[in-house]
Design a protein around this motif. Structure first.
Motif, PDB file in Angstrom:
ATOM      1  N   TYR A 149     -55.306  35.623 -10.283  1.00 29.78           N
ATOM      2  CA  TYR A 149     -55.611  34.290 -10.799  1.00 29.78           C
ATOM      3  C   TYR A 149     -57.012  34.215 -11.371  1.00 29.78           C
ATOM      4  CZ  TYR A 149     -51.443  32.745  -8.335  1.00 29.78           C
ATOM      5  OH  TYR A 149     -50.163  32.589  -7.899  1.00 29.78           O
ATOM      6  N   GLY A 201     -53.219  28.821  -8.973  1.00 28.50           N
ATOM      7  CA  GLY A 201     -53.559  29.446  -7.700  1.00 28.50           C
ATOM      8  C   GLY A 201     -54.901  29.084  -7.106  1.00 28.50           C
ATOM      9  N   ILE A 228     -49.775  25.737  -3.048  1.00 28.59           N
ATOM     10  CA  ILE A 228     -49.934  27.034  -3.723  1.00 28.59           C
ATOM     11  C   ILE A 228     -48.701  27.904  -3.462  1.00 28.59           C
ATOM     12  CG2 ILE A 228     -51.286  29.180  -3.785  1.00 28.59           C
ATOM     13  CD1 ILE A 228     -53.124  27.164  -4.817  1.00 28.59           C
ATOM     14  N   ARG A 232     -45.275  29.366  -5.957  1.00 31.50           N
ATOM     15  CA  ARG A 232     -44.818  30.753  -6.060  1.00 31.50           C
ATOM     16  C   ARG A 232     -43.294  30.862  -6.059  1.00 31.50           C
ATOM     17  NH1 ARG A 232     -49.186  33.372  -1.733  1.00 31.50           N
ATOM     18  NH2 ARG A 232     -51.055  32.913  -2.977  1.00 31.50           N
TER      19      ARG A 232
END
Length: 287
Positions: A149, A201, A228, A232
């Motif tokens: 990130y 992120g 976060i 994903r």
């Protein structure tokens, strides 16, 4: 005359003696037969007792074997669940980290569990091994993703100062967010939200939360870190019927439950089933 009487007397005596001897012989024969029968009965009794003891022993062994097998079967479902969660975690790690060693370990654990018939502790130990593998995969993926990130532009803090930033950073690290980007910003929901997570992120925080108490600050960071992890698996998450039915499709509610699982409950509670489902998101598993 006297001779005749003597002869008769002698004959009678001889006959009497013969009768006595005959009865004695008969009694001896009867006694011998009785003893033989008693011995036969005793042997039969001993044989029957031995058979009874053998049967009782066999039954006891069978009962103990059945109990052991039942105990093993009782703990197997937890192992199967952990294997499924590890499979999902490794699927999410494809292209990010090498899971070959983890895969070999879980295959070995599966063989151990399949072969086990008597000792449930063996299955419990294998389950713990697989759970540890899930944690390891999650940590490896987190490390990899943190390196991918891009860091947010601009300084990590402004009005909160280095000490304020350090408090928020420490809270994020404490809930498992080590390596996740963090910086101060008043842009979360136009400044109305104290913190927010970015799909790239990293997490942004409003300056005033650096003055929150430690527990509240950790809950806020656990909540944002949960987002976060949601990002994903976002596609699978939003397509999940269970997510819609159990959480109403609300990522904020789910994030609260995920924070509870990590030991940081907020003001909104969730039941055991919701917590169990939410725990899967931490390892990349959408059930």
């Amino acid at each position: 005359m006297i001779r005749r009487v003597f002869s008769v007397t002698m004959v009678a005596a001889i006959l009497l003696a013969a009768g006595v001897i005959g009865r004695a012989v008969a009694l001896d024969e009867d006694r011998a037969a009785a003893i033989a029968e008693l011995q036969t009965l005793s042997q039969s009794t001993r044989t029957a007792q031995m058979r009874t003891d053998h049967l009782e022993g066999a039954i006891d062994l069978a009962e103990r074997d059945t109990a052991s097998r039942a105990a093993v079967l009782e703990v197997r479902p937890a192992f199967v669940d952990e294997v499924a969660a590890l499979g999902a975690a490794m699927a999410g790690a494809e292209g990010k980290v090498d899971t070959a060693a983890h895969r070999a370990s879980v295959l070995s654990a599966q063989q151990t569990v399949l072969a086990e018939r008597k000792d449930p502790a063996t299955v419990v130990a294998a389950t713990a091994t697989v759970h540890a593998l899930i944690d390891r995969v999650g940590e490896d993926v987190t490390t990899w993703e943190a390196a991918q990130y891009a860091a947010p532009e601009g300084p990590a803090w402004s009005s909160s100062g280095p000490d304020g930033y350090a408090r928020v950073r420490a809270a994020l690290d404490a809930v498992g967010g080590g390596g996740v980007g963090l910086y101060e910003s008043s842009s979360c929901a136009g400044g109305t939200a104290p913190a927010c997570a970015n799909s790239n992120g990293y997490i942004k925080y409003r300056a005033d939360i650096s003055n929150w108490g430690a527990d509240r600050l950790r809950w806020a960071m656990a909540h944002e870190l949960a987002h976060i992890y949601q990002f994903r698996v976002w596609g699978a998450l939003t397509s999940s019927g269970s997510y819609q039915s159990m959480f109403g499709g609300d990522p904020e509610f789910l994030a609260n439950c995920m924070a509870v699982v990590r030991g940081f409950p907020g003001s909104v509670g969730c039941n055991g089933d919701q917590q169990a489902w939410a725990s899967g998101i931490w390892v990349g598993a959408v059930r």
